[in-house]
Design a protein around this motif. Structure first.
Motif, PDB file in Angstrom:
ATOM      1  N   THR A  48     -23.521 -18.679  -0.663  1.00 13.52           N
ATOM      2  CA  THR A  48     -22.189 -19.009  -1.164  1.00 13.52           C
ATOM      3  C   THR A  48     -21.523 -19.979  -0.194  1.00 13.52           C
ATOM      4  N   LYS A  49     -20.546 -20.689  -0.723  1.00 14.83           N
ATOM      5  CA  LYS A  49     -19.718 -21.569   0.103  1.00 14.83           C
ATOM      6  C   LYS A  49     -18.299 -21.033   0.086  1.00 14.83           C
ATOM      7  N   SER A  50     -17.434 -21.695   0.834  1.00 11.00           N
ATOM      8  CA  SER A  50     -16.037 -21.270   0.832  1.00 11.00           C
ATOM      9  C   SER A  50     -15.452 -21.456  -0.563  1.00 11.00           C
ATOM     10  N   GLY A  51     -14.478 -20.608  -0.860  1.00  9.23           N
ATOM     11  CA  GLY A  51     -13.871 -20.643  -2.181  1.00  9.23           C
ATOM     12  C   GLY A  51     -12.411 -20.259  -2.119  1.00  9.23           C
ATOM     13  N   ILE A  52     -11.876 -19.848  -3.259  1.00 11.58           N
ATOM     14  CA  ILE A  52     -10.453 -19.513  -3.339  1.00 11.58           C
ATOM     15  C   ILE A  52     -10.260 -18.021  -3.562  1.00 11.58           C
ATOM     16  N   LEU A  53      -9.082 -17.540  -3.219  1.00 11.75           N
ATOM     17  CA  LEU A  53      -8.688 -16.179  -3.547  1.00 11.75           C
ATOM     18  C   LEU A  53      -7.198 -16.155  -3.823  1.00 11.75           C
ATOM     19  N   TYR A  54      -6.770 -15.187  -4.586  1.00  9.81           N
ATOM     20  CA  TYR A  54      -5.378 -15.040  -4.982  1.00  9.81           C
ATOM     21  C   TYR A  54      -5.133 -13.575  -5.293  1.00  9.81           C
ATOM     22  N   GLY A  55      -3.874 -13.159  -5.295  1.00 11.86           N
ATOM     23  CA  GLY A  55      -3.613 -11.765  -5.598  1.00 11.86           C
ATOM     24  C   GLY A  55      -2.147 -11.397  -5.500  1.00 11.86           C
ATOM     25  N   VAL A  56      -1.910 -10.097  -5.632  1.00 16.68           N
ATOM     26  CA  VAL A  56      -0.559  -9.546  -5.550  1.00 16.68           C
ATOM     27  C   VAL A  56      -0.556  -8.384  -4.562  1.00 16.68           C
ATOM     28  N   ARG A  57       0.596  -8.185  -3.940  1.00 18.92           N
ATOM     29  CA  ARG A  57       0.790  -7.078  -2.993  1.00 18.92           C
ATOM     30  C   ARG A  57       2.065  -6.341  -3.353  1.00 18.92           C
ATOM     31  N   LEU A  58       2.091  -5.048  -3.058  1.00 17.69           N
ATOM     32  CA  LEU A  58       3.282  -4.223  -3.246  1.00 17.69           C
ATOM     33  C   LEU A  58       3.628  -3.580  -1.906  1.00 17.69           C
ATOM     34  N   PRO A  59       4.320  -4.297  -1.025  1.00 19.13           N
ATOM     35  CA  PRO A  59       4.637  -3.741   0.290  1.00 19.13           C
ATOM     36  C   PRO A  59       5.631  -2.579   0.196  1.00 19.13           C
ATOM     37  N   VAL A  60       5.254  -1.448   0.784  1.00 17.70           N
ATOM     38  CA  VAL A  60       6.102  -0.255   0.814  1.00 17.70           C
ATOM     39  C   VAL A  60       6.351   0.080   2.281  1.00 17.70           C
ATOM     40  N   THR A  61       7.580  -0.111   2.730  1.00 19.87           N
ATOM     41  CA  THR A  61       7.929   0.208   4.108  1.00 19.87           C
ATOM     42  C   THR A  61       8.220   1.700   4.183  1.00 19.87           C
ATOM     43  N   VAL A  62       7.365   2.423   4.899  1.00 21.54           N
ATOM     44  CA  VAL A  62       7.464   3.879   5.006  1.00 21.54           C
ATOM     45  C   VAL A  62       8.376   4.281   6.153  1.00 21.54           C
ATOM     46  N   ALA A  63       8.341   3.544   7.233  1.00 19.36           N
ATOM     47  CA  ALA A  63       9.161   3.764   8.423  1.00 19.36           C
ATOM     48  C   ALA A  63       9.426   2.381   9.019  1.00 19.36           C
ATOM     49  N   PRO A  64      10.342   2.262   9.964  1.00 16.76           N
ATOM     50  CA  PRO A  64      10.666   0.941  10.496  1.00 16.76           C
ATOM     51  C   PRO A  64       9.464   0.136  11.005  1.00 16.76           C
ATOM     52  N   MET A  65       8.418   0.773  11.474  1.00 13.15           N
ATOM     53  CA  MET A  65       7.279   0.019  11.976  1.00 13.15           C
ATOM     54  C   MET A  65       5.992   0.235  11.181  1.00 13.15           C
ATOM     55  N   LEU A  66       6.051   0.940  10.068  1.00 14.87           N
ATOM     56  CA  LEU A  66       4.845   1.210   9.287  1.00 14.87           C
ATOM     57  C   LEU A  66       5.039   0.768   7.845  1.00 14.87           C
ATOM     58  N   ARG A  67       4.139  -0.090   7.417  1.00 11.25           N
ATOM     59  CA  ARG A  67       4.170  -0.571   6.032  1.00 11.25           C
ATOM     60  C   ARG A  67       2.809  -0.318   5.390  1.00 11.25           C
ATOM     61  N   LEU A  68       2.831   0.253   4.189  1.00  9.34           N
ATOM     62  CA  LEU A  68       1.627   0.421   3.380  1.00  9.34           C
ATOM     63  C   LEU A  68       1.685  -0.617   2.272  1.00  9.34           C
ATOM     64  N   GLU A  69       0.525  -1.169   1.938  1.00  7.13           N
ATOM     65  CA  GLU A  69       0.522  -2.283   1.010  1.00  7.13           C
ATOM     66  C   GLU A  69      -0.628  -2.182   0.007  1.00  7.13           C
ATOM     67  N   PRO A  70      -0.395  -1.544  -1.144  1.00  9.18           N
ATOM     68  CA  PRO A  70      -1.396  -1.606  -2.199  1.00  9.18           C
ATOM     69  C   PRO A  70      -1.525  -3.066  -2.645  1.00  9.18           C
ATOM     70  N   CYS A  71      -2.757  -3.481  -2.956  1.00  8.06           N
ATOM     71  CA  CYS A  71      -2.947  -4.882  -3.330  1.00  8.06           C
ATOM     72  C   CYS A  71      -4.118  -5.042  -4.297  1.00  8.06           C
ATOM     73  N   TRP A  72      -4.085  -6.143  -5.018  1.00  9.21           N
ATOM     74  CA  TRP A  72      -5.194  -6.570  -5.871  1.00  9.21           C
ATOM     75  C   TRP A  72      -5.479  -8.014  -5.540  1.00  9.21           C
ATOM     76  N   ALA A  73      -6.759  -8.379  -5.489  1.00 15.87           N
ATOM     77  CA  ALA A  73      -7.129  -9.767  -5.218  1.00 15.87           C
ATOM     78  C   ALA A  73      -8.346 -10.161  -6.042  1.00 15.87           C
ATOM     79  N   GLY A  74      -8.374 -11.414  -6.445  1.00 20.30           N
ATOM     80  CA  GLY A  74      -9.528 -12.008  -7.112  1.00 20.30           C
ATOM     81  C   GLY A  74     -10.045 -13.137  -6.245  1.00 20.30           C
ATOM     82  N   TRP A  75     -11.355 -13.185  -6.061  1.00 22.31           N
ATOM     83  CA  TRP A  75     -11.985 -14.203  -5.215  1.00 22.31           C
ATOM     84  C   TRP A  75     -12.979 -14.989  -6.051  1.00 22.31           C
ATOM     85  N   ARG A  76     -13.162 -16.241  -5.701  1.00 20.84           N
ATOM     86  CA  ARG A  76     -14.187 -17.060  -6.322  1.00 20.84           C
ATOM     87  C   ARG A  76     -14.880 -17.876  -5.241  1.00 20.84           C
TER      88      ARG A  76
END
Length: 186
Positions: A48-76
């Motif tokens: 394979t060679k280099s390609g593109i990727l794109y996606g969405v994130r849902l950042p959820v700040t749980v505490a002032p220094m901790l963030r959880l981030e569910p995400c989806w990404a598609g790569w080509r």
């Protein structure tokens, strides 16, 4: 998606009871939505060679220094031109889609550098090959800029490893993204 939804709901439920843990303009808990795009660079892979990727994130700040981030990404990943037996042909770079969860140490402020790590379910498809679904891992560094309250832009570099039987698929991804934090809880 069905696995990530309960995790997101649990994170939201946990944030409802988290008090603000310090003074400053940032809330102790919150939820946002963001999009990103960039490039995927294969590591030690000649098919394979280099390609593109794109996606969405849902950042959820749980505490002032901790963030959880569910995400989806598609790569080509990019296709490769190869010669075999004097004949030239194009080998399909394939497609990868992932649902995952990242955890990061995210401090407040207009400019910040943060580490993150995550786990995800990766689906690999390619012409003339069986579709595979595997658990993979990522880790990296991000540089965030928050020019206005609730709005963020970030640049990230991450290393991704998807274990396969006796080998693995490895990529370095570089992405640029933006997110808007629409819910802040005290």
């Amino acid at each position: 998606m069905t696995r990530i939804l309960p995790i997101l709901l649990l994170a939201l439920a946990l944030t409802a009871g988290v008090p603000a843990l310090g003074a400053g303009p940032a809330a102790a808990a919150g939820v946002g939505v963001g999009a990103f795009g960039g490039t995927c660079l294969p590591v030690v892979q000649e098919d394979t060679k280099s390609g593109i990727l794109y996606g969405v994130r849902l950042p959820v700040t749980v505490a002032p220094m901790l963030r959880l981030e569910p995400c989806w990404a598609g790569w080509r990943p990019g296709d490769v031109e190869e010669t075999f037996g004097g004949e030239s042909y194009t080998r399909d770079g394939g497609e990868i889609s992932t649902f995952g969860l990242n955890a990061m140490l995210a401090t407040g402020g207009p400019l910040r550098l943060y580490p993150f790590a995550g786990i995800g379910s990766y689906k690999l498809t390619r012409e003339a090959a069986d579709e595979r679904s595997e658990i993979g891992y990522d880790a990296g560094l991000g540089l965030g800029l928050s020019p206005l309250p609730g709005l963020e832009a970030d640049l990230r570099a991450e290393f991704v490893m998807i274990p396969l039987d006796e080998t693995s698929r490895k990529f370095v991804n570089v992405t640029l993204g933006a997110s808007y934090h629409f819910l802040s809880l005290p």
